[in-house]
Design a protein around this motif. Structure first.
Motif, PDB file in Angstrom:
ATOM      1  N   THR A  59       9.392 -23.733  21.308  1.00  0.00           N
ATOM      2  CA  THR A  59       8.002 -24.189  21.415  1.00  0.00           C
ATOM      3  C   THR A  59       7.149 -23.141  22.129  1.00  0.00           C
ATOM      4  O   THR A  59       6.018 -22.886  21.742  1.00  0.00           O
ATOM      5  CB  THR A  59       7.933 -25.535  22.156  1.00  0.00           C
ATOM      6  N   SER A  60       7.724 -22.496  23.160  1.00  0.00           N
ATOM      7  CA  SER A  60       6.961 -21.483  23.886  1.00  0.00           C
ATOM      8  C   SER A  60       6.647 -20.264  23.011  1.00  0.00           C
ATOM      9  O   SER A  60       5.639 -19.599  23.214  1.00  0.00           O
ATOM     10  CB  SER A  60       7.723 -21.042  25.154  1.00  0.00           C
ATOM     11  N   LEU A  61       7.502 -19.974  22.037  1.00  0.00           N
ATOM     12  CA  LEU A  61       7.255 -18.862  21.135  1.00  0.00           C
ATOM     13  C   LEU A  61       6.068 -19.119  20.211  1.00  0.00           C
ATOM     14  O   LEU A  61       5.383 -18.183  19.789  1.00  0.00           O
ATOM     15  CB  LEU A  61       8.490 -18.581  20.261  1.00  0.00           C
ATOM     16  N   ALA A  62       5.808 -20.369  19.932  1.00  0.00           N
ATOM     17  CA  ALA A  62       4.703 -20.729  19.038  1.00  0.00           C
ATOM     18  C   ALA A  62       3.353 -20.581  19.717  1.00  0.00           C
ATOM     19  O   ALA A  62       2.334 -20.526  19.061  1.00  0.00           O
ATOM     20  CB  ALA A  62       4.892 -22.165  18.542  1.00  0.00           C
ATOM     21  N   GLY A  63       3.324 -20.514  21.049  1.00  0.00           N
ATOM     22  CA  GLY A  63       2.086 -20.373  21.780  1.00  0.00           C
ATOM     23  C   GLY A  63       1.424 -21.719  22.009  1.00  0.00           C
ATOM     24  O   GLY A  63       1.941 -22.762  21.613  1.00  0.00           O
ATOM     25  N   PRO A  64       0.255 -21.699  22.633  1.00  0.00           N
ATOM     26  CA  PRO A  64      -0.460 -22.943  22.921  1.00  0.00           C
ATOM     27  C   PRO A  64      -0.811 -23.697  21.637  1.00  0.00           C
ATOM     28  O   PRO A  64      -1.063 -23.079  20.602  1.00  0.00           O
ATOM     29  CB  PRO A  64      -1.728 -22.492  23.640  1.00  0.00           C
ATOM     30  N   ALA A  65      -0.859 -25.003  21.727  1.00  0.00           N
ATOM     31  CA  ALA A  65      -1.216 -25.834  20.557  1.00  0.00           C
ATOM     32  C   ALA A  65      -2.608 -25.465  20.076  1.00  0.00           C
ATOM     33  O   ALA A  65      -3.513 -25.204  20.863  1.00  0.00           O
ATOM     34  CB  ALA A  65      -1.142 -27.304  20.941  1.00  0.00           C
ATOM     35  N   GLY A  66      -2.758 -25.416  18.790  1.00  0.00           N
ATOM     36  CA  GLY A  66      -4.062 -25.100  18.207  1.00  0.00           C
ATOM     37  C   GLY A  66      -4.254 -23.629  17.872  1.00  0.00           C
ATOM     38  O   GLY A  66      -5.266 -23.249  17.320  1.00  0.00           O
ATOM     39  N   ASP A  67      -3.311 -22.781  18.252  1.00  0.00           N
ATOM     40  CA  ASP A  67      -3.440 -21.349  17.939  1.00  0.00           C
ATOM     41  C   ASP A  67      -2.968 -21.058  16.538  1.00  0.00           C
ATOM     42  O   ASP A  67      -2.155 -21.642  15.967  1.00  0.00           O
ATOM     43  CB  ASP A  67      -2.620 -20.504  18.914  1.00  0.00           C
TER      44      ASP A  67
END
Length: 67
Positions: A59-67
């Motif tokens: 999840t941390s690799l995906a970055g903040p939600a909405g990016d």
């Protein structure tokens, strides 16, 4: 998942990418040293994940939600 490539980045194992065994739920976080909690990982993913649960690290690799 197969044991011929990294469970996280899908890099195929071979002479340049060595298979390491990762604890999906780290032992430090209460995970067990049992088959259901093991995953094949390349060194880069295994080191990057460190002692975090796989779900948290991915999840941390995906970055903040909405990016």
């Amino acid at each position: 998942m197969d044991w011929w490539s990294c469970a996280y980045c899908d890099a195929p194992f071979g002479p340049k990418v060595v298979c390491e065994i990762d604890h999906v739920i780290p032992l430090a976080g209460g995970g067990a040293h049992e088959l259901w909690n093991l995953a094949p990982a390349c060194r880069a993913c295994n080191l990057g994940k460190s002692d975090r649960p796989a779900e948290v690290w991915l999840t941390s690799l995906a970055g903040p939600a909405g990016d």
